[in-house]
Design an enzyme around this catalytic site. Structure first.
Site, PDB file in Angstrom:
ATOM      1  N   LYS A  31      48.259  33.296  56.992  1.00  0.00           N
ATOM      2  CA  LYS A  31      46.943  33.445  56.414  1.00  0.00           C
ATOM      3  C   LYS A  31      46.376  32.415  55.436  1.00  0.00           C
ATOM      4  O   LYS A  31      45.337  31.816  55.565  1.00  0.00           O
ATOM      5  CB  LYS A  31      46.884  34.734  55.659  1.00  0.00           C
ATOM      6  CG  LYS A  31      45.627  34.906  54.874  1.00  0.00           C
ATOM      7  CD  LYS A  31      45.610  36.414  54.266  1.00  0.00           C
ATOM      8  CE  LYS A  31      46.096  36.164  52.619  1.00  0.00           C
ATOM      9  NZ  LYS A  31      45.110  35.771  51.704  1.00  0.00           N
ATOM     10  N   ASN A  32      47.185  31.977  54.714  1.00  0.00           N
ATOM     11  CA  ASN A  32      46.879  31.137  53.487  1.00  0.00           C
ATOM     12  C   ASN A  32      46.469  29.718  53.885  1.00  0.00           C
ATOM     13  O   ASN A  32      45.798  29.032  52.957  1.00  0.00           O
ATOM     14  CB  ASN A  32      47.694  31.347  52.129  1.00  0.00           C
ATOM     15  CG  ASN A  32      47.696  32.547  51.396  1.00  0.00           C
ATOM     16  OD1 ASN A  32      46.532  33.322  51.649  1.00  0.00           O
ATOM     17  ND2 ASN A  32      48.473  32.859  50.504  1.00  0.00           N
ATOM     18  N   ARG A 101      38.244  34.805  48.399  1.00  0.00           N
ATOM     19  CA  ARG A 101      38.497  33.860  47.173  1.00  0.00           C
ATOM     20  C   ARG A 101      38.816  32.427  47.991  1.00  0.00           C
ATOM     21  O   ARG A 101      38.141  31.630  47.329  1.00  0.00           O
ATOM     22  CB  ARG A 101      39.704  34.077  46.328  1.00  0.00           C
ATOM     23  CG  ARG A 101      40.070  32.810  45.429  1.00  0.00           C
ATOM     24  CD  ARG A 101      41.099  33.295  44.351  1.00  0.00           C
ATOM     25  NE  ARG A 101      41.347  32.164  43.487  1.00  0.00           N
ATOM     26  CZ  ARG A 101      40.956  31.891  42.437  1.00  0.00           C
ATOM     27  NH1 ARG A 101      39.907  32.327  41.898  1.00  0.00           N
ATOM     28  NH2 ARG A 101      41.224  30.761  41.757  1.00  0.00           N
ATOM     29  N   CYS A 125      41.141  39.348  46.173  1.00  0.00           N
ATOM     30  CA  CYS A 125      41.831  40.612  45.572  1.00  0.00           C
ATOM     31  C   CYS A 125      41.569  40.967  44.004  1.00  0.00           C
ATOM     32  O   CYS A 125      41.540  40.119  43.451  1.00  0.00           O
ATOM     33  CB  CYS A 125      43.415  40.728  45.893  1.00  0.00           C
ATOM     34  SG  CYS A 125      43.840  41.270  47.379  1.00  0.00           S
ATOM     35  N   ARG A 130      41.247  35.182  37.596  1.00  0.00           N
ATOM     36  CA  ARG A 130      41.273  34.264  38.823  1.00  0.00           C
ATOM     37  C   ARG A 130      40.219  33.108  38.456  1.00  0.00           C
ATOM     38  O   ARG A 130      39.374  33.204  39.292  1.00  0.00           O
ATOM     39  CB  ARG A 130      41.201  34.717  40.113  1.00  0.00           C
ATOM     40  CG  ARG A 130      42.573  35.552  40.267  1.00  0.00           C
ATOM     41  CD  ARG A 130      42.674  36.093  41.983  1.00  0.00           C
ATOM     42  NE  ARG A 130      43.357  35.418  42.482  1.00  0.00           N
ATOM     43  CZ  ARG A 130      43.573  35.640  44.021  1.00  0.00           C
ATOM     44  NH1 ARG A 130      43.110  36.749  44.432  1.00  0.00           N
ATOM     45  NH2 ARG A 130      44.048  34.594  44.715  1.00  0.00           N
ATOM     46  N   VAL A 132      38.201  29.334  38.054  1.00  0.00           N
ATOM     47  CA  VAL A 132      38.304  28.202  39.042  1.00  0.00           C
ATOM     48  C   VAL A 132      37.994  26.936  38.270  1.00  0.00           C
ATOM     49  O   VAL A 132      37.559  25.954  38.773  1.00  0.00           O
ATOM     50  CB  VAL A 132      37.069  28.319  39.950  1.00  0.00           C
ATOM     51  CG1 VAL A 132      37.515  29.175  41.013  1.00  0.00           C
ATOM     52  CG2 VAL A 132      35.747  28.551  39.262  1.00  0.00           C
ATOM     53  N   ASP A 133      38.439  27.057  36.994  1.00  0.00           N
ATOM     54  CA  ASP A 133      38.260  25.973  35.898  1.00  0.00           C
ATOM     55  C   ASP A 133      39.196  24.828  36.442  1.00  0.00           C
ATOM     56  O   ASP A 133      38.561  23.526  36.137  1.00  0.00           O
ATOM     57  CB  ASP A 133      38.769  26.292  34.726  1.00  0.00           C
ATOM     58  CG  ASP A 133      40.013  27.025  34.392  1.00  0.00           C
ATOM     59  OD1 ASP A 133      40.438  27.812  35.321  1.00  0.00           O
ATOM     60  OD2 ASP A 133      40.795  26.451  33.585  1.00  0.00           O
ATOM     61  N   ASP A 317      53.285  36.855  46.099  1.00  0.00           N
ATOM     62  CA  ASP A 317      52.860  37.696  47.062  1.00  0.00           C
ATOM     63  C   ASP A 317      53.944  38.543  47.835  1.00  0.00           C
ATOM     64  O   ASP A 317      53.618  39.287  48.542  1.00  0.00           O
ATOM     65  CB  ASP A 317      52.201  36.723  48.059  1.00  0.00           C
ATOM     66  CG  ASP A 317      51.055  36.157  47.840  1.00  0.00           C
ATOM     67  OD1 ASP A 317      50.496  36.534  46.814  1.00  0.00           O
ATOM     68  OD2 ASP A 317      50.480  35.184  48.455  1.00  0.00           O
ATOM     69  N   ARG A 409      42.891  42.570  55.989  1.00  0.00           N
ATOM     70  CA  ARG A 409      42.473  41.223  55.456  1.00  0.00           C
ATOM     71  C   ARG A 409      43.683  40.463  55.524  1.00  0.00           C
ATOM     72  O   ARG A 409      43.437  39.202  55.989  1.00  0.00           O
ATOM     73  CB  ARG A 409      42.211  41.398  53.761  1.00  0.00           C
ATOM     74  CG  ARG A 409      41.023  41.849  53.232  1.00  0.00           C
ATOM     75  CD  ARG A 409      40.794  41.542  51.749  1.00  0.00           C
ATOM     76  NE  ARG A 409      41.078  40.097  51.472  1.00  0.00           N
ATOM     77  CZ  ARG A 409      41.577  39.521  50.380  1.00  0.00           C
ATOM     78  NH1 ARG A 409      42.020  40.420  49.267  1.00  0.00           N
ATOM     79  NH2 ARG A 409      42.024  38.333  50.415  1.00  0.00           N
TER      80      ARG A 409
HETATM   81  C1  UD1 Z   1      46.867  31.445  46.579  1.00  0.00           C
HETATM   82  C2  UD1 Z   1      47.058  32.336  47.509  1.00  0.00           C
HETATM   83  C3  UD1 Z   1      47.587  33.619  46.991  1.00  0.00           C
HETATM   84  C4  UD1 Z   1      48.631  33.653  46.072  1.00  0.00           C
HETATM   85  C5  UD1 Z   1      48.376  32.485  44.940  1.00  0.00           C
HETATM   86  C6  UD1 Z   1      49.594  32.125  44.230  1.00  0.00           C
HETATM   87  C7  UD1 Z   1      45.516  31.655  49.096  1.00  0.00           C
HETATM   88  C8  UD1 Z   1      44.317  31.906  49.756  1.00  0.00           C
HETATM   89  N1  UD1 Z   1      45.805  32.489  48.185  1.00  0.00           N
HETATM   90  O1  UD1 Z   1      45.868  31.729  45.580  1.00  0.00           O
HETATM   91  O2  UD1 Z   1      47.560  34.427  48.153  1.00  0.00           O
HETATM   92  O3  UD1 Z   1      48.961  34.806  45.485  1.00  0.00           O
HETATM   93  O4  UD1 Z   1      48.065  31.299  45.486  1.00  0.00           O
HETATM   94  O5  UD1 Z   1      50.797  31.645  44.968  1.00  0.00           O
HETATM   95  O6  UD1 Z   1      45.811  30.567  49.118  1.00  0.00           O
HETATM   96  N2  UD1 Z   1      43.951  29.826  37.811  1.00  0.00           N
HETATM   97  C9  UD1 Z   1      43.389  29.287  36.766  1.00  0.00           C
HETATM   98  N3  UD1 Z   1      42.408  28.250  37.023  1.00  0.00           N
HETATM   99  C10 UD1 Z   1      42.111  27.883  38.220  1.00  0.00           C
HETATM  100  C11 UD1 Z   1      42.807  28.272  39.407  1.00  0.00           C
HETATM  101  C12 UD1 Z   1      43.659  29.286  39.175  1.00  0.00           C
HETATM  102  O7  UD1 Z   1      43.586  29.743  35.562  1.00  0.00           O
HETATM  103  O8  UD1 Z   1      41.405  26.979  38.452  1.00  0.00           O
HETATM  104  C13 UD1 Z   1      45.121  30.697  37.740  1.00  0.00           C
HETATM  105  C14 UD1 Z   1      44.907  31.924  38.467  1.00  0.00           C
HETATM  106  O9  UD1 Z   1      44.073  32.853  37.642  1.00  0.00           O
HETATM  107  C15 UD1 Z   1      46.262  32.594  38.416  1.00  0.00           C
HETATM  108  C16 UD1 Z   1      47.107  31.382  38.686  1.00  0.00           C
HETATM  109  O10 UD1 Z   1      46.410  30.324  38.020  1.00  0.00           O
HETATM  110  O11 UD1 Z   1      46.610  33.229  37.310  1.00  0.00           O
HETATM  111  C17 UD1 Z   1      47.621  31.128  40.219  1.00  0.00           C
HETATM  112  O12 UD1 Z   1      46.236  30.759  41.012  1.00  0.00           O
HETATM  113  P1  UD1 Z   1      46.382  29.956  42.195  1.00  0.00           P
HETATM  114  O13 UD1 Z   1      47.631  29.258  42.349  1.00  0.00           O
HETATM  115  O14 UD1 Z   1      45.177  28.940  41.957  1.00  0.00           O
HETATM  116  O15 UD1 Z   1      46.158  31.063  43.282  1.00  0.00           O
HETATM  117  P2  UD1 Z   1      45.102  31.061  44.586  1.00  0.00           P
HETATM  118  O16 UD1 Z   1      44.844  29.474  45.012  1.00  0.00           O
HETATM  119  O17 UD1 Z   1      43.881  31.692  44.138  1.00  0.00           O
END
Ligand code: UD1
Length: 446
Positions: A31-32, A101, A125, A130, A132-133, A317, A409
């Site tokens: 999926k990812n 997301r 989810c 989460r 996006v900074d 996950d 999903r």
């Molecule tokens: C991806 C996966 C998700 C998996 C996660 C961690 C997809 C679509 N989803 O999610 O299934 O659980 O990786 O392996 O690929 N964070 C920040 N700032 C940012 C971005 C992230 O603080 O700009 C934090 C998030 O809040 C979280 C942590 O970093 O606590 C990890 O997030 P991230 O690795 O970015 O996960 P996703 O890419 O959202």
């Protein structure tokens, strides 16, 4: 005559637990990976073909996001044909992005192709804030002007040539999504981008390979330093998504929790090192039968401690599914969730089934119990719903799971695949399911 609210009538999953499973599972594409490759296809102004794409609600939704941007997308069997030649729209629709997301990750390719992108802050989810900074700061380092106004991220590249500039970017945390966003953006930038403390997940490597197959120059994906040398454009591609390591892990736990031998393919065993090691510590053996086939040989389960970490650490996950297994393992276990701050929604539901789990912050202490009992439960997020299915397969009696939109999903026909293994599982209308719930005792929350 009974009166039910629409919510009660939505389908539920009914599982009659306590049955051994046997046979082979065909694993779908990840999926990812599929979602981010779809985003990556925006980088290319020729035809892209992505194969081994799982059939999931999230993939369909991502397809709608691309269509809304003026991209032609068609599906035939497991392949997506994507033609982003006429990518014209720089604004993604809120109704779609708020539900998924991964659709935020289009910000990188959109900015690289059009010089402008307007993306609502994402949903997905409910497993934590989460933010996006990291995505935003990285794009700014590459020369983009980024503002967040009224819940939407507005990004544009100032200047005449509207190209991002290569930059040296250190990620404060190895975020999967930020690594992917910035890697995609950098493929068409002027000069070299170096991503330090990058995520090393297999899906990041898959995206790098996909972009390289389109002519991008990327090295180091799979390590913590990725170097991307920008090229003027990318060309057409025919590419197959890697197998879903979370689906593999979920079926491995299905074997362990039901004490059943199962064979799974296609699999990349190297993607599952942490999961296989933990299954070994709990008491089940995972044998590599061929280079891309694994067999689980279950043994008596004992408790163990697990801490989730970025790859190659234990994947967040798989946390919920392992918690289901540990509820039935002898002795005590501690699970520590370090990746997301709010990913324990399954605990209350597992406790309803007779588990003995206490949480404090991001720690869960699991005291093994001899058996679980079927109960009506509610899935709170994607992986929590998988954990409840696994618990239901092992429990005594009937489990009814509500909230199936989470499961749909991210799992490609989970119940169909389990049925083929002999599981007593079916999707029924909410009312029918509710009537067939046996009056088994519901244990109080500890
Ligand atoms: C991806 C996966 C998700 C998996 C996660 C961690 C997809 C679509 N989803 O999610 O299934 O659980 O990786 O392996 O690929 N964070 C920040 N700032 C940012 C971005 C992230 O603080 O700009 C934090 C998030 O809040 C979280 C942590 O970093 O606590 C990890 O997030 P991230 O690795 O970015 O996960 P996703 O890419 O959202």
């Amino acid at each position: 005559m009974t009166h039910s609210s629409p919510e009660e009538r939505s389908p539920v999953l009914e599982i009659i637990g306590g049955h051994r499973l046997s046979g082979e599972v065909r694993i779908s594409g990840a999926k990812n990976s599929a979602l981010v490759l779809m985003a990556g296809s925006l980088l290319c102004s020729q035809d892209c073909r992505i194969r081994n794409v799982p059939s999931l609600a999230d993939v369909a939704r991502m397809g709608e996001v691309l269509s809304a941007l003026g991209v032609k997308i068609t599906r035939s069997e497991d392949a997506l044909e994507i033609d982003a030649r006429h990518l014209s729209q720089s604004k993604a629709p809120y109704e779609l992005v708020s539900q998924l997301r991964a659709s935020f990750f289009i910000i990188g390719p959109l900015l690289a192709r059009l010089g402008i992108a307007r993306i609502p802050l994402p949903g997905g989810c409910a497993i934590g804030a989460r933010p996006v900074d990291l995505h935003v700061r990285g794009l700014q380092a590459m020369g983009a002007d980024v503002q967040i106004e009224h819940g939407t991220v507005h990004a544009c590249i100032p200047g005449v040539n509207r190209r991002l500039k290569g930059a040296r970017i250190y990620l404060d945390y190895p975020s999967v999504g930020a690594t992917e966003t910035l890697m995609m953006a950098a493929t068409l930038a002027d000069g070299e981008t170096i991503l330090e403390n990058a995520a090393q997940e297999p899906e990041v490597v898959d995206l790098a390979n996909f972009c390289r197959a389109m002519g991008a120059r990327i090295r180091g994906a799979g390590t913590n330093t990725i170097v991307i040398s920008g090229v003027p454009s990318l060309h057409s591609v025919d590419y197959a998504v890697i197998p879903d390591r979370v689906e593999v892990g979920t079926f491995l736990v299905a074997g362990a929790i039901t004490q059943s031998e199962l064979s799974l393919a296609p699999v990349v065993p190297d993607h599952l090192t942490a999961v296989i090691a933990k299954l070994g510590a709990i008491g089940s053996e995972v044998i590599q039968e061929t280079p891309n086939r694994l067999r689980i040989v279950p043994g008596a389960s004992r408790g163990t401690d697990i801490e989730t970490l970025p790859y190659p650490g234990f994947p967040t996950d798989m946390q919920a599914q392992f918690m289901a297994l540990l509820t039935l393992s002898e002795g005590d276990s501690i699970i520590t969730e370090t990746v997301f701050e709010n990913r324990m929604g399954h605990v209350a539901e597992l406790n309803r089934m007779g588990a003995d789990i206490r949480t404090k912050g991001n720690h869960a202490v699991i005291r093994g119990v001899p058996f679980l009992t079927g109960a009506p439960v509610v899935a709170t997020d994607l992986r929590a719903s998988a954990a409840l299915v696994l618990a239901g397969l092992a429990a005594r009696g009937t489990t009814i799971i509500q909230g199936l939109h989470h499961l749909d999903r991210g799992y490609d026909d989970l119940e169909g695949k389990l049925k083929l293994l002999g599981a007593q599982i079916r999707r029924v209308k909410g009312d029918a399911g509710a009537e067939s719930v046996s009056s088994l005792p519901v244990m109080p929350r500890s």
